[in-house]
Design an enzyme around this catalytic site. Structure first.
Site, mmCIF file in Angstrom:
data_model
loop_
_atom_site.group_PDB
_atom_site.id
_atom_site.type_symbol
_atom_site.label_atom_id
_atom_site.label_comp_id
_atom_site.label_asym_id
_atom_site.label_seq_id
_atom_site.Cartn_x
_atom_site.Cartn_y
_atom_site.Cartn_z
ATOM 1 N N GLU A 53 0.832 -1.205 0.000
ATOM 2 C CA GLU A 53 0.000 0.000 0.000
ATOM 3 C C GLU A 53 0.865 1.253 0.000
ATOM 4 O O GLU A 53 0.543 2.246 -0.658
ATOM 5 C CB GLU A 53 -0.946 -0.013 1.204
ATOM 6 C CG GLU A 53 -2.028 -1.091 1.136
ATOM 7 C CD GLU A 53 -1.539 -2.504 1.450
ATOM 8 O OE1 GLU A 53 -0.365 -2.658 1.871
ATOM 9 O OE2 GLU A 53 -2.313 -3.460 1.282
ATOM 10 N N HIS A 82 -11.005 -6.260 8.893
ATOM 11 C CA HIS A 82 -11.778 -6.048 7.667
ATOM 12 C C HIS A 82 -13.042 -5.244 7.977
ATOM 13 O O HIS A 82 -14.059 -5.400 7.330
ATOM 14 C CB HIS A 82 -12.196 -7.377 7.024
ATOM 15 C CG HIS A 82 -11.054 -8.269 6.643
ATOM 16 N ND1 HIS A 82 -10.465 -9.132 7.514
ATOM 17 C CD2 HIS A 82 -10.395 -8.414 5.472
ATOM 18 C CE1 HIS A 82 -9.492 -9.786 6.898
ATOM 19 N NE2 HIS A 82 -9.424 -9.370 5.656
HETATM 20 C C1 LIG Z 1 -1.733 -5.115 4.326
HETATM 21 C C2 LIG Z 1 -2.727 -5.956 3.589
HETATM 22 N N1 LIG Z 1 -3.054 -5.632 2.320
HETATM 23 C C3 LIG Z 1 -3.975 -6.375 1.647
HETATM 24 C C4 LIG Z 1 -4.576 -7.445 2.231
HETATM 25 C C5 LIG Z 1 -5.645 -8.251 1.487
HETATM 26 N N2 LIG Z 1 -5.143 -9.587 1.152
HETATM 27 C C6 LIG Z 1 -5.364 -10.640 1.965
HETATM 28 S S1 LIG Z 1 -4.616 -12.024 1.425
HETATM 29 C C7 LIG Z 1 -3.999 -11.253 0.058
HETATM 30 C C8 LIG Z 1 -3.149 -12.016 -0.904
HETATM 31 C C9 LIG Z 1 -1.908 -12.576 -0.276
HETATM 32 O O1 LIG Z 1 -1.171 -13.322 -1.187
HETATM 33 P P1 LIG Z 1 0.157 -14.091 -0.801
HETATM 34 O O2 LIG Z 1 1.002 -13.256 0.097
HETATM 35 O O3 LIG Z 1 0.790 -14.563 -2.042
HETATM 36 O O4 LIG Z 1 -0.340 -15.322 0.085
HETATM 37 P P2 LIG Z 1 -1.294 -16.537 -0.326
HETATM 38 O O5 LIG Z 1 -2.695 -16.089 -0.036
HETATM 39 O O6 LIG Z 1 -1.073 -16.824 -1.768
HETATM 40 O O7 LIG Z 1 -0.929 -17.678 0.539
HETATM 41 C C10 LIG Z 1 -4.390 -9.908 0.049
HETATM 42 C C11 LIG Z 1 -4.035 -8.935 -0.999
HETATM 43 C C12 LIG Z 1 -4.210 -7.736 3.569
HETATM 44 N N3 LIG Z 1 -4.745 -8.782 4.242
HETATM 45 N N4 LIG Z 1 -3.278 -7.001 4.207
#
Ligand SMILES: Cc1ncc(C[n+]2csc(CCOP(=O)(O)OP(=O)(O)O)c2C)c(N)n1
Lengths: 338, 416
Positions: free
Chosen positions: A60, A129
């Site tokens: 972000e 959330h």
């Molecule tokens: C600071 C923040 N930004 C955005 C999100 C929303 N979000 C939750 S999970 C996710 C994707 C995460 O992907 P990754 O790190 O590759 O882990 P995976 O889910 O593939 O195991 C996002 C964008 C969040 N939880 N926290």
């Protein structure tokens, strides 16, 4: 006119401004190919391509910083924070940089960035959330802070925000993305289809930033609120039978103090409602404004109905939310005092 | 509102580079560009090596199990077969748990759920390679850590449905577990925050002269966060006894790993911080176990941090709120060239003559039944919709150690 949900209205605002001005683009996590986890940017990738509906890494701070740079270089970035709760990693860029750039550079530089962020609770999102962090941003000098309560307002205000040369934090109450909400999980989610505010023009129109809307007129007490709580307040007022004037602030900064003070001067009573936690929340600012401007008109202490000063709990959403019951009690308390 | 910039100008001929995905719906899955070295090919360095000596390991892939299920090469771990059988059991158990909870979410019994299908080997093998005093800083896809540490499934379920026995008192969304007794850190919704905190925990362990180490996990997408970079910097600066894992499962919701990897491997990122960095086949139980043992020994003996990219694939959707068919080729998970971690360990154990298809089927059935039993017990303590929950006023507790007056007043305003 078409019927639109708030999500569709936001999408339409983005589409209209992108069609009109090639400097406008959207950027954020999952906003491109996928069209956003809440579908607000759906179709923009197909229509405008990957370089105008830009998927971004999960950073972000990086997103806002890049938007500042792109804004300084003549573009009009509209960035999405996937949830308002995840605006915090970007807070230094927003507070120390985006908000102050024009002032610190003697007016030489500015970045017309719009930061969109779905906020608020009632979707079983737990503490990360569900937050309503608007009060953090109204405390910062140099940011405009907006939260619409209807699809119609969301579109008109978002277009204004994007076309504004100042940075705007645009909060989208996600509980009412698809329909109004009257304050409890057991009440069916109503659709915007059945609501007059679901009528949204297809084309370009704006709603001025800094103007509140008088949702309903009344004579006995002024209710000040914004976002999801406008609907909860409306339902509570109806249930209470009290003749209240309901004002949807729409824009928290700049704030339409004229509309507010004219109303409180008329009614002599004021109840302030927001979902965000109470202490140092935006309600505190409203109380101060009202008492400064309307002290001699007030017939009762100003009431605040807010979220509690605890993180947002997963299991106790309805107890956390300002409920219709709490709002009605506050309305009745103000009316008891002469 | 101003009138500046409002006249439509001819659209730019954009030269901005935007990365592409490995696949999108409508196209066949294609992993032909992946460079997958043979099992056994990667050398095993000394534990006191430095980052530059082993930089090749940040670009290749450490693999132990070959296509026939045989263990080959220098990274073959010293591990007893009954330990391997235990590992298999944990993985099958995790999968049974995930399936059950996913179905319960679909039936409206819990608000949300996240599976780790295809990634079970990472959490299970790593937890088995660590010691119980080591501290775990997970993200939300390492439920396997809890299984190895013998967290009660009933308690995990009670958390997920926020009932009266939820150790998090109804405050957290499902899967955001916390378990102090098991040295399992409270999971945050804000991605990557735990990564640099793990380094701090490890710094404290070194400060106190202890031999406990920390291990942290972050997704490929989450490596974009600043906290990820802080972790590498602090770990390297203070030579913290920590294992920093990136679980590269190829996707971050709809966003492919190319939006964070910058065209190279994730492991490569450690080299710039002078941290020994390895890339491992995350679907190979033996390889994950071996690499973790190696890294843990380095940390425990004072050689500092290790950075590991766990190369794997997220077979299922991101969460129950997600439809992966909307953003990636159908069947991409099945086309993943490194197979399924459970199948691969099963095949290995069968080839060793200590396991059979029949035993495997019986195990899966036994664990599915046991998960069902656990679920029934969990809901006997209350459900999300009907309760009993923790008493509502408890939401005012634990904001501070002692409840200040303003919270006490708010609690009273609730009428309690
Ligand atoms: C600071 C923040 N930004 C955005 C999100 C929303 N979000 C939750 S999970 C996710 C994707 C995460 O992907 P990754 O790190 O590759 O882990 P995976 O889910 O593939 O195991 C996002 C964008 C969040 N939880 N926290």
């Amino acid at each position: 006119m078409a019927k639109m949900t708030m999500v569709q209205a936001i999408n339409s605002a983005l589409d209209c401004t992108m069609a009109k001005d090639p400097n406008v683009f959207v950027m954020g996590q999952d906003v491109g190919y996928f069209g956003g986890v809440f579908r607000c940017t759906e179709g923009l990738y197909k229509k405008y391509g990957a370089h105008r509906a830009i998927d971004a890494p999960i950073a972000e701070g990086g997103i806002v910083a890049a938007a500042i740079g792109m804004g300084v270089n003549g573009l009009r970035p509209v960035v999405e924070m996937q949830f308002a709760d995840y605006i915090y990693p970007a807070i230094d860029q927003i507070i120390s940089e985006l908000a102050r750039l024009r002032h610190r550079s003697g007016g030489e530089y500015w970045a017309p960035v719009t930061v969109r962020a779905p906020c608020g609770g009632g979707i079983r999102g737990g503490q990360t959330h569900s937050q309503s962090p608007e009060g953090i941003f109204t405390h910062v000098c140099g940011l405009k802070t907006i939260m619409p309560a209807t699809p119609y307002d969301a579109k008109g205000l978002l277009i204004s925000a994007i076309e504004d040369d100042d940075p705007v934090i645009f909060f989208e109450p996600k509980r009412i993305y698809n329909g109004p909400f009257y304050g409890h999980g057991s009440v069916d989610q109503k659709s915007w289809n059945a609501h007059p505010a679901g009528e949204v023009p297809e084309g370009h129109y704006t709603i001025p930033i800094g103007k509140a809307s008088i949702w309903q007129e009344g004579s006995d007490v002024t209710v000040l609120t914004y976002g999801t709580m406008v609907h909860v307040a409306e339902a509570a007022i109806k249930a209470s039978g009290i003749n209240a004037e309901l004002i949807d602030l729409r824009s928290l900064l700049p704030l339409d103090t004229e509309t507010i003070t004219a109303s409180v001067a008329k009614t002599g009573r004021c109840v302030i409602i927001h979902e965000a936690t109470r202490t140092s929340g935006f309600g505190a600012e409203l109380v101060a404004e009202v008492q400064e401007a309307c002290f001699w008109h007030l017939k009762a202490p100003i009431e605040r109905v807010t979220g509690w000063d605890t993180p947002y709990p997963h299991a106790f959403e309805w107890e956390y939310f300002p409920s219709q019951t709490r709002i009605i009690e506050a309305l009745q308390r103000t009316l008891e005092t002469n | 509102m101003t009138e500046t910039d409002q006249k439509a100008e001819p659209a730019y001929k954009s030269r901005l580079f935007v990365p592409k995905a490995s696949s999108r719906p409508g196209s066949p899955p294609d992993f032909s560009t992946l460079n997958i070295p043979a099992a056994g090919a990667a050398p095993k360095p000394d534990i006191n090596c430095n980052a530059l000596d082993i930089q090749d390991l940040a670009y290749s892939l450490i693999r132990v199990l070959d296509d026939k299920g045989c263990a080959v090469g220098p990274w073959q771990p010293e591990i007893q077969t009954d330990e391997l059988l235990k590992g298999l059991r944990h993985m099958v158990h995790v999968r049974a748990y995930d399936d059950r909870m996913f179905r319960m979410q679909r039936q409206g019994k819990l608000s949300f759920y996240m599976k780790c299908t295809g990634e079970e080997a990472i959490a299970v093998a790593q937890a088995m390679a660590l010691e119980s005093g080591d501290m775990l800083f997970p993200s939300y896809r390492q439920q396997g850590l809890l299984f190895v540490r013998e967290r009660s499934l009933v308690d995990m379920m009670c958390h997920c449905i926020s009932n009266a026995r939820d150790n998090l008192k109804g405050r957290q969304m499902p899967v955001f577990y916390s378990w102090k007794e098991g040295n399992f850190f409270s999971i945050s919704g804000n991605l990557a925050t735990q990564y640099s905190q793990a380094v701090g925990w490890a710094m404290a362990s070194a400060y106190k002269g202890e031999s406990h180490i920390a291990s942290a996990w972050v997704g490929d997408g989450s490596t974009a966060e600043a906290d990820f970079h802080h972790a590498l910097l602090f770990a390297a600066t203070y030579q913290a006894p920590v294992i920093l894992n990136v679980v590269n499962n190829q996707w971050a919701i709809s966003t492919p790993q190319s939006f964070a990897s910058a065209g190279t491997t994730f492991a490569a990122r450690g080299i710039g911080f002078n941290i020994p960095s390895l890339r491992v086949d995350g679907n190979d139980f033996l390889a994950v176990y071996a690499v973790t043992k190696w890294a843990a020994e380095r940390a425990r003996l004072g050689y500092g941090p290790t950075f590991i990219e766990q190369f794997t694939y997220r077979t299922e959707g991101h969460s129950t709120s997600d439809n992966p068919d909307a953003y990636r080729a159908a069947g991409e998970g099945k086309a993943w060239p490194l197979g399924d971690p459970i199948e691969r360990l099963k095949q290995h154990l069968i080839s060793l003559g200590v396991w059979s298809e029949e035993q495997h089927t019986a195990l899966a059935e036994e664990l599915a039944a046991s998960v069902t039993k656990d679920w029934k017990e969990a809901i006997s303590y209350g459900s999300l919709d009907e309760g009993p929950h923790w008493p509502i006023p408890t939401m005012f507790e634990d904001v501070f150690k002692e409840m200040p007056d303003h919270l006490r007043k708010q609690r009273q305003q609730m009428g309690i």
